[in-house]
Design a protein around this motif. Structure first.
Motif, PDB file in Angstrom:
ATOM      1  N   ASP A  82     160.920  73.630  69.534  1.00  0.00           N
ATOM      2  CA  ASP A  82     160.813  72.292  70.079  1.00  0.00           C
ATOM      3  C   ASP A  82     159.893  71.609  69.588  1.00  0.00           C
ATOM      4  O   ASP A  82     158.647  72.080  69.308  1.00  0.00           O
ATOM      5  N   ARG A  83     159.515  70.070  70.384  1.00  0.00           N
ATOM      6  CA  ARG A  83     158.171  69.459  70.721  1.00  0.00           C
ATOM      7  C   ARG A  83     157.075  70.017  70.639  1.00  0.00           C
ATOM      8  O   ARG A  83     156.021  70.269  69.788  1.00  0.00           O
ATOM      9  N   GLU A  84     156.769  70.895  71.408  1.00  0.00           N
ATOM     10  CA  GLU A  84     155.727  71.678  71.898  1.00  0.00           C
ATOM     11  C   GLU A  84     155.776  73.186  71.546  1.00  0.00           C
ATOM     12  O   GLU A  84     154.341  72.998  71.284  1.00  0.00           O
ATOM     13  N   GLY A  85     156.778  73.659  71.050  1.00  0.00           N
ATOM     14  CA  GLY A  85     156.534  74.185  70.039  1.00  0.00           C
ATOM     15  C   GLY A  85     155.770  74.351  69.291  1.00  0.00           C
ATOM     16  O   GLY A  85     154.742  74.434  67.717  1.00  0.00           O
ATOM     17  N   ARG A  86     156.130  72.841  68.146  1.00  0.00           N
ATOM     18  CA  ARG A  86     155.657  72.177  67.004  1.00  0.00           C
ATOM     19  C   ARG A  86     154.422  71.680  66.834  1.00  0.00           C
ATOM     20  O   ARG A  86     153.962  72.194  66.284  1.00  0.00           O
ATOM     21  N   LEU A  87     154.085  71.057  68.342  1.00  0.00           N
ATOM     22  CA  LEU A  87     152.528  71.326  68.618  1.00  0.00           C
ATOM     23  C   LEU A  87     151.986  72.632  68.298  1.00  0.00           C
ATOM     24  O   LEU A  87     150.021  72.488  67.207  1.00  0.00           O
ATOM     25  N   LYS A  88     152.176  73.391  69.252  1.00  0.00           N
ATOM     26  CA  LYS A  88     151.672  74.552  69.096  1.00  0.00           C
ATOM     27  C   LYS A  88     151.104  74.643  67.647  1.00  0.00           C
ATOM     28  O   LYS A  88     149.986  75.436  67.233  1.00  0.00           O
ATOM     29  N   LEU A  89     152.401  74.969  67.003  1.00  0.00           N
ATOM     30  CA  LEU A  89     151.798  75.326  65.218  1.00  0.00           C
ATOM     31  C   LEU A  89     151.244  74.305  64.310  1.00  0.00           C
ATOM     32  O   LEU A  89     150.308  74.635  63.749  1.00  0.00           O
ATOM     33  N   PHE A  90     151.614  73.064  64.938  1.00  0.00           N
ATOM     34  CA  PHE A  90     150.256  72.257  63.847  1.00  0.00           C
ATOM     35  C   PHE A  90     148.866  72.605  64.962  1.00  0.00           C
ATOM     36  O   PHE A  90     148.008  72.289  64.050  1.00  0.00           O
ATOM     37  N   THR A  91     148.469  72.862  65.925  1.00  0.00           N
ATOM     38  CA  THR A  91     146.948  73.781  66.331  1.00  0.00           C
ATOM     39  C   THR A  91     146.755  74.094  65.836  1.00  0.00           C
ATOM     40  O   THR A  91     146.086  74.209  65.066  1.00  0.00           O
ATOM     41  N   LEU A  92     147.680  75.425  65.595  1.00  0.00           N
ATOM     42  CA  LEU A  92     147.511  77.602  65.326  1.00  0.00           C
ATOM     43  C   LEU A  92     146.634  77.010  63.854  1.00  0.00           C
ATOM     44  O   LEU A  92     145.872  77.200  63.472  1.00  0.00           O
ATOM     45  N   TYR A  93     147.660  75.763  63.086  1.00  0.00           N
ATOM     46  CA  TYR A  93     147.628  75.606  61.438  1.00  0.00           C
ATOM     47  C   TYR A  93     146.885  74.887  61.066  1.00  0.00           C
ATOM     48  O   TYR A  93     145.589  75.533  59.332  1.00  0.00           O
ATOM     49  N   SER A  94     146.596  74.034  62.183  1.00  0.00           N
ATOM     50  CA  SER A  94     144.800  73.600  61.276  1.00  0.00           C
ATOM     51  C   SER A  94     143.580  73.181  62.353  1.00  0.00           C
ATOM     52  O   SER A  94     142.698  72.495  62.123  1.00  0.00           O
ATOM     53  N   ALA A 107     152.714  64.594  64.494  1.00  0.00           N
ATOM     54  CA  ALA A 107     153.393  64.885  63.710  1.00  0.00           C
ATOM     55  C   ALA A 107     154.540  66.002  64.379  1.00  0.00           C
ATOM     56  O   ALA A 107     155.400  65.798  63.777  1.00  0.00           O
ATOM     57  N   ALA A 108     153.919  66.575  65.287  1.00  0.00           N
ATOM     58  CA  ALA A 108     155.110  67.103  66.181  1.00  0.00           C
ATOM     59  C   ALA A 108     155.707  66.358  66.704  1.00  0.00           C
ATOM     60  O   ALA A 108     157.768  66.610  66.570  1.00  0.00           O
ATOM     61  N   ASP A 109     156.229  65.062  66.885  1.00  0.00           N
ATOM     62  CA  ASP A 109     156.857  64.079  66.957  1.00  0.00           C
ATOM     63  C   ASP A 109     157.844  63.544  65.836  1.00  0.00           C
ATOM     64  O   ASP A 109     158.703  63.252  66.542  1.00  0.00           O
ATOM     65  N   ALA A 110     157.377  63.669  65.074  1.00  0.00           N
ATOM     66  CA  ALA A 110     157.936  63.117  63.234  1.00  0.00           C
ATOM     67  C   ALA A 110     158.764  64.514  63.045  1.00  0.00           C
ATOM     68  O   ALA A 110     159.636  64.281  62.232  1.00  0.00           O
ATOM     69  N   THR A 111     158.482  65.813  63.507  1.00  0.00           N
ATOM     70  CA  THR A 111     159.161  66.451  62.154  1.00  0.00           C
ATOM     71  C   THR A 111     159.992  67.870  63.325  1.00  0.00           C
ATOM     72  O   THR A 111     160.278  69.008  62.904  1.00  0.00           O
ATOM     73  N   GLU A 112     161.139  67.060  64.083  1.00  0.00           N
ATOM     74  CA  GLU A 112     162.342  67.344  64.881  1.00  0.00           C
ATOM     75  C   GLU A 112     162.987  68.746  63.924  1.00  0.00           C
ATOM     76  O   GLU A 112     162.711  67.503  62.947  1.00  0.00           O
TER      77      GLU A 112
END
Length: 193
Positions: A82-94, A107-112
């Motif tokens: 979900d959006r929170e999970g995507r934000l955590k992924l982008f944060t982790l990988y960066s 980025a999290a908002d744009a990648t559902e």
């Protein structure tokens, strides 16, 4: 081989990714007994070995995997982030990069509908593109990478789901690799017509 190695190293955990490649439903072909069964059946009941099987295509797995007691003890579906999970992924990988929180949120908002590997690839692409220019990755690089990947994903999905009659004529005639060079065009021979 995997069963013998796992037994020698027990207690052990064997992770088999994309198990659908070795446990496809027998109705899809004449391959006989799925290869995975030989591995699972190669262990005795007292073996201290656990298997973790992953697949994105559970619908093509051999039904006997679930029908035989003890072969698969637990199945878990992991949904897309979900959006929170995507934000955590982008944060982790960066983690060691200097993207702003606002950029990561955008980025999290744009990648559902994306997977974790998509987020990782977006970060990788942003870094590679910046490195090609001899600099560190900036917010604009991530924005561009996400936009490119989303565009590529949309185009591929549209082509895979569209019927041939819905494809624009220029897509059908395009030859970006020059594969048809020197061949006479013949509309009757085009595989999509």
């Amino acid at each position: 081989m995997a069963a013998e190695t796992a037994r020698a190293l027990q207690p052990s955990l064997v992770v088999l990714e994309d198990c659908d490649l070795v446990a496809e439903d027998r109705d899809f072909g004449d391959a006989g007994r799925p290869l995975l069964f030989d591995t699972l059946d190669g262990l005795s009941e007292d073996a201290d070995v656990a298997f973790v099987l992953t697949t994105n295509r559970a619908d093509v797995l051999e039904p006997a995997l679930a029908q035989r007691p003890g072969r698969v003890d637990l199945a878990i579906e992991i949904p897309l982030p979900d959006r929170e999970g995507r934000l955590k992924l982008f944060t982790l990988y960066s983690e060691k990069l200097e993207f702003s929180l606002e950029c990561l949120e955008d980025a999290a908002d744009a990648t559902e509908g994306i997977t974790a590997s998509f987020a990782k690839e977006a970060i990788r692409r942003a870094v590679v593109n910046a490195a090609a220019e001899g600099r560190t990755a900036l917010d604009a690089d991530l924005v561009t990478a996400v936009a490119e990947l989303m565009s590529d994903q949309d185009q591929l999905t549209a082509k895979l789901l569209a019927s041939a009659t819905e494809w624009p004529q220029e897509d059908l005639d395009a030859d970006p690799e020059g594969l048809d060079e020197g061949l006479e065009p013949n509309a009757d021979e085009h595989p999509l017509r």
